[in-house]
Design a protein around this motif. Structure first.
Motif, PDB file in Angstrom:
ATOM      1  N   CYS A   1      30.508   6.329 126.606  1.00  0.00           N
ATOM      2  CA  CYS A   1      31.300   5.648 127.629  1.00  0.00           C
ATOM      3  C   CYS A   1      31.742   6.636 128.708  1.00  0.00           C
ATOM      4  CB  CYS A   1      32.531   4.991 127.001  1.00  0.00           C
ATOM      5  SG  CYS A   1      32.174   3.586 125.923  1.00  0.00           S
TER       6      CYS A   1
ATOM      7  N   ALA B   1      33.621  -5.642 124.711  1.00  0.00           N
ATOM      8  CA  ALA B   1      32.624  -6.574 125.246  1.00  0.00           C
ATOM      9  C   ALA B   1      32.447  -7.778 124.329  1.00  0.00           C
ATOM     10  CB  ALA B   1      31.292  -5.851 125.435  1.00  0.00           C
TER      11      ALA B   1
ATOM     12  N   GLN C   1      19.215   3.334 133.026  1.00  0.00           N
ATOM     13  CA  GLN C   1      20.496   2.922 133.608  1.00  0.00           C
ATOM     14  C   GLN C   1      21.434   2.300 132.577  1.00  0.00           C
ATOM     15  OE1 GLN C   1      17.512   1.630 134.229  1.00  0.00           O
ATOM     16  NE2 GLN C   1      17.576  -0.542 134.814  1.00  0.00           N
ATOM     17  N   TYR C   2      20.919   2.019 131.373  1.00  0.00           N
ATOM     18  CA  TYR C   2      21.751   1.423 130.323  1.00  0.00           C
ATOM     19  C   TYR C   2      22.159   2.433 129.253  1.00  0.00           C
ATOM     20  CZ  TYR C   2      19.742  -2.704 132.479  1.00  0.00           C
ATOM     21  OH  TYR C   2      19.341  -3.643 133.389  1.00  0.00           O
TER      22      TYR C   2
ATOM     23  N   ASN D   1      25.497   3.490 127.623  1.00  0.00           N
ATOM     24  CA  ASN D   1      26.640   3.736 128.496  1.00  0.00           C
ATOM     25  C   ASN D   1      27.485   2.462 128.553  1.00  0.00           C
ATOM     26  OD1 ASN D   1      25.212   2.002 130.182  1.00  0.00           O
ATOM     27  ND2 ASN D   1      24.514   3.635 131.553  1.00  0.00           N
ATOM     28  N   ASP D   2      28.457   2.407 129.449  1.00  0.00           N
ATOM     29  CA  ASP D   2      29.352   1.243 129.494  1.00  0.00           C
ATOM     30  C   ASP D   2      28.585  -0.059 129.701  1.00  0.00           C
ATOM     31  OD1 ASP D   2      32.428   2.230 129.688  1.00  0.00           O
ATOM     32  OD2 ASP D   2      31.124   3.698 130.641  1.00  0.00           O
ATOM     33  N   GLU D   3      27.624  -0.048 130.612  1.00  0.00           N
ATOM     34  CA  GLU D   3      26.854  -1.263 130.874  1.00  0.00           C
ATOM     35  C   GLU D   3      25.964  -1.607 129.688  1.00  0.00           C
ATOM     36  OE1 GLU D   3      25.367  -4.588 133.093  1.00  0.00           O
ATOM     37  OE2 GLU D   3      27.220  -3.426 132.962  1.00  0.00           O
TER      38      GLU D   3
ATOM     39  N   ARG E   1      28.066  -3.183 127.099  1.00  0.00           N
ATOM     40  CA  ARG E   1      28.432  -4.554 127.458  1.00  0.00           C
ATOM     41  C   ARG E   1      27.309  -5.530 127.115  1.00  0.00           C
ATOM     42  NH1 ARG E   1      27.209  -8.268 130.763  1.00  0.00           N
ATOM     43  NH2 ARG E   1      25.724  -6.965 131.890  1.00  0.00           N
ATOM     44  N   ILE E   2      26.089  -5.158 127.473  1.00  0.00           N
ATOM     45  CA  ILE E   2      24.947  -6.036 127.211  1.00  0.00           C
ATOM     46  C   ILE E   2      24.746  -6.220 125.711  1.00  0.00           C
ATOM     47  CG2 ILE E   2      22.447  -6.238 127.435  1.00  0.00           C
ATOM     48  CD1 ILE E   2      22.704  -4.742 130.099  1.00  0.00           C
TER      49      ILE E   2
END
Length: 312
Positions: free
Chosen positions: A108, A121, A278-279, A288-290, A293-294
């Motif tokens: 994170c 999430a 990017q994930y 990572n944060d995204e 979340r997914i």
């Protein structure tokens, strides 16, 4: 003569196949050990280890139905409508998260202080979907395998459950994130097998239910480790690790099939894009944060049916 010749050819084939498999396995083990020695640990998430996703707040932040993860189409409101009338006008769901670095929030952003992203999430998705407040508590230990979860974290879970009972509440679900630190050490010892993992995990599930209650749903998500970019293009490790991780996840599915109130959340289908950097955090092994979340929304969608009361 022909039979002897055929036998020799078949024997030669199996010897070569066995030897080849041994070489590939040894090569994959050496690659894994090399990556492990080069690995530079990332810090855990900053911020609180518990919180409440408020239904009213979630309703204000979005007017859309919750999103299905992994690039799928949005979750249509009509698909939830048949479930929602069963819910009481007011209610609250309490979910505990037990696990390794994926629960402590390694990966994170350190610029934020919202706590671990995965539990948050999951809670936010469920709050939107069920239209109730959802509390979450993260009980984690970085680098812990299942044995460490049993030894170090079950006592913490027990205290959290007792605190909830004193407030007149109960635990609706316990999400156990595990396996990463178990199968990555499979090549180090003959005692780190998938069968041993199943035995330890079965004991962990039993201990969790002993404290949280037999009606509490224990959730065992699969790990999307096969999409981690740190292994991208490393052959034969990437292929070997994918098979090993799937074998460990099969043990979770087996327990969910055999035990009452235990749910297995499999990895999403058609998730090739999940390999996108990017994930993932800079270490290439933690989201990572995204990414959290997914993945959290995917897990929450799997939990959802188990949190809706069945009409009497």
């Amino acid at each position: 003569m022909w039979r002897k010749f055929t036998f020799l050819r078949v024997s030669h084939f199996f010897r070569n196949t066995t030897a080849g498999a041994a070489v590939l396995t040894g090569c994959a083990g050496a690659q894994a050990l090399y990556l492990q020695r080069r690995y530079e640990p990332l810090p855990e998430a900053r911020g609180p280890l518990s919180g409440v996703a408020r239904s009213a707040q979630q309703a204000r932040t979005t007017t859309e139905a919750p999103r299905l993860p992994f690039g799928s189409s949005r979750l249509e409101a009509s698909s939830l409508d048949p479930l929602l009338p069963r819910l009481p006008p007011r209610g609250r769901k309490n979910i505990l998260f037990v696990g390794d670095s994926l629960i402590t929030g390694v990966g994170c952003s350190q610029e934020r202080s919202h706590g671990p992203a995965l539990p948050r999430a999951v809670a936010e998705f469920l709050s939107k979907a069920l239209r109730v407040d959802v509390s979450w508590v993260a009980i984690g230990e970085t680098a812990a395998d299942v044995r460490a979860l049993r030894t170090n974290l079950v006592p913490l879970l027990s205290r959290e459950v007792e605190a909830m009972r004193e407030r007149g509440q109960h635990v609706d679900a316990v999400v156990i994130i595990c396996g990463l630190n178990d199968f990555k050490n499979a090549y180090r010892s003959a005692g780190n097998t998938a069968s041993d993992f199943r035995t330890e995990l079965s004991s962990l599930v039993g201990e969790v239910k002993q404290h949280a209650g037999v009606q509490c749903t224990v959730v065992l998500p699969a790990l999307p480790i096969h999409r981690a970019p740190v292994f991208d293009g490393i052959w034969p490790l990437q292929s070997f690790l994918g098979r090993v991780a799937a074998l460990w996840d099969e043990q979770k599915a087996h327990l969910a099939h055999r035990l009452r109130c235990v749910a297995y959340v499999r990895n999403a289908e058609r998730d090739e894009w999940w390999s996108g950097k990017q994930y993932w955090a800079v270490d290439g092994i933690h989201p990572n944060d995204e990414g959290y979340r997914i993945w959290g929304e995917h897990i929450a969608h799997g939990i959802l049916p188990h949190l809706v009361p069945v009409p009497s």
